[in-house]
Design a protein around this motif. Structure first.
Motif, PDB file in Angstrom:
ATOM      1  N   TYR A  38       0.865  -1.175   0.000  1.00 21.87           N
ATOM      2  CA  TYR A  38       0.000   0.000   0.000  1.00 21.87           C
ATOM      3  C   TYR A  38       0.903   1.227   0.000  1.00 21.87           C
ATOM      4  O   TYR A  38       1.917   1.260   0.705  1.00 21.87           O
ATOM      5  CB  TYR A  38      -0.913   0.028   1.222  1.00 21.87           C
ATOM      6  CG  TYR A  38      -2.038  -0.982   1.156  1.00 21.87           C
ATOM      7  CD1 TYR A  38      -2.891  -1.043   0.063  1.00 21.87           C
ATOM      8  CD2 TYR A  38      -2.241  -1.868   2.200  1.00 21.87           C
ATOM      9  CE1 TYR A  38      -3.920  -1.959   0.010  1.00 21.87           C
ATOM     10  CE2 TYR A  38      -3.273  -2.786   2.166  1.00 21.87           C
ATOM     11  CZ  TYR A  38      -4.108  -2.831   1.063  1.00 21.87           C
ATOM     12  OH  TYR A  38      -5.130  -3.732   1.016  1.00 21.87           O
ATOM     13  N   LYS A  45      -5.602  10.063  -0.960  1.00 19.20           N
ATOM     14  CA  LYS A  45      -6.109   8.874  -0.274  1.00 19.20           C
ATOM     15  C   LYS A  45      -7.143   8.178  -1.145  1.00 19.20           C
ATOM     16  O   LYS A  45      -7.648   8.740  -2.112  1.00 19.20           O
ATOM     17  CB  LYS A  45      -6.708   9.254   1.072  1.00 19.20           C
ATOM     18  CG  LYS A  45      -7.895  10.184   0.955  1.00 19.20           C
ATOM     19  CD  LYS A  45      -8.384  10.632   2.302  1.00 19.20           C
ATOM     20  CE  LYS A  45      -9.519  11.635   2.073  1.00 19.20           C
ATOM     21  NZ  LYS A  45      -9.812  12.417   3.211  1.00 19.20           N
ATOM     22  N   ASP A  46      -7.462   6.958  -0.771  1.00 19.17           N
ATOM     23  CA  ASP A  46      -8.532   6.207  -1.414  1.00 19.17           C
ATOM     24  C   ASP A  46      -9.858   6.807  -0.945  1.00 19.17           C
ATOM     25  O   ASP A  46     -10.125   6.835   0.257  1.00 19.17           O
ATOM     26  CB  ASP A  46      -8.441   4.733  -1.013  1.00 19.17           C
ATOM     27  CG  ASP A  46      -9.514   3.865  -1.633  1.00 19.17           C
ATOM     28  OD1 ASP A  46     -10.570   4.382  -2.049  1.00 19.17           O
ATOM     29  OD2 ASP A  46      -9.309   2.651  -1.691  1.00 19.17           O
ATOM     30  N   ALA A  48     -12.826   5.688  -1.074  1.00 18.88           N
ATOM     31  CA  ALA A  48     -13.746   4.709  -0.496  1.00 18.88           C
ATOM     32  C   ALA A  48     -13.386   4.358   0.942  1.00 18.88           C
ATOM     33  O   ALA A  48     -14.263   4.159   1.777  1.00 18.88           O
ATOM     34  CB  ALA A  48     -13.774   3.442  -1.348  1.00 18.88           C
ATOM     35  N   THR A  49     -12.091   4.290   1.247  1.00 22.22           N
ATOM     36  CA  THR A  49     -11.664   3.843   2.577  1.00 22.22           C
ATOM     37  C   THR A  49     -10.983   4.941   3.391  1.00 22.22           C
ATOM     38  O   THR A  49     -10.832   4.794   4.596  1.00 22.22           O
ATOM     39  CB  THR A  49     -10.676   2.668   2.463  1.00 22.22           C
ATOM     40  OG1 THR A  49      -9.478   3.134   1.826  1.00 22.22           O
ATOM     41  CG2 THR A  49     -11.280   1.508   1.686  1.00 22.22           C
ATOM     42  N   GLY A  51      -7.942   5.440   3.146  1.00 24.27           N
ATOM     43  CA  GLY A  51      -6.612   4.889   3.398  1.00 24.27           C
ATOM     44  C   GLY A  51      -5.620   5.219   2.307  1.00 24.27           C
ATOM     45  O   GLY A  51      -5.572   6.346   1.799  1.00 24.27           O
ATOM     46  N   ASP A  77      -5.592   5.036  -6.500  1.00 20.09           N
ATOM     47  CA  ASP A  77      -7.025   5.038  -6.245  1.00 20.09           C
ATOM     48  C   ASP A  77      -7.614   6.436  -6.077  1.00 20.09           C
ATOM     49  O   ASP A  77      -8.820   6.608  -6.222  1.00 20.09           O
ATOM     50  CB  ASP A  77      -7.333   4.202  -4.999  1.00 20.09           C
ATOM     51  CG  ASP A  77      -6.970   2.741  -5.196  1.00 20.09           C
ATOM     52  OD1 ASP A  77      -7.261   2.213  -6.280  1.00 20.09           O
ATOM     53  OD2 ASP A  77      -6.408   2.139  -4.265  1.00 20.09           O
TER      54      ASP A  77
END
Length: 124
Positions: A38, A45-46, A48-49, A51, A77
């Protein structure tokens, strides 16, 4: 060489330096022939998460005891990194990922980042 023009403005240079300086990794998966990392960036950042901004998948192809080739895939992402105006940033971050994770060994690279997607080959 007065005909050389630097196409990156100072803001972009500082942004690239900041992202590379703050880049961190976490290994998610390891097998005898593959790794998945990762990639965390300070300002991406992603969605969706919340992260990691992306992931890097490294496949080691071992042909014999003397020759090997690495296939590396980077997937970003964060949709901001998919925007065309961030091509230089994506390229610089991807190049640094290759430097840190595979050390510019013989590598086929595939970057997936929307309109900024590209393929490259690193040969020693």
């Amino acid at each position: 060489m007065d005909n050389i023009i630097d196409v990156m403005d100072e803001h972009l240079k500082k942004q690239i330096a900041s992202e590379i300086k703050g880049m961190t990794f976490t290994k998610n998966f390891r097998s005898p022939t593959a790794e998945e990392w990762y990639v965390f960036l300070p300002n991406f950042k992603d969605p969706a998460t919340g992260g990691a901004a992306g992931k890097t998948i490294i496949h080691y192809n071992l042909y014999d005891t003397k020759h090997f080739f690495i296939n590396t895939t980077i997937i970003f992402d964060d949709p901001v990194l998919h925007k065309n105006e961030n091509y230089h940033l994506v390229y610089a971050i991807s190049d640094e990922i290759i430097n840190r994770l595979v050390g510019y060994a013989d590598t086929l690279l595939s970057v997936h980042s929307g309109t900024n997607s590209y393929n490259a080959e690193y040969k020693q």
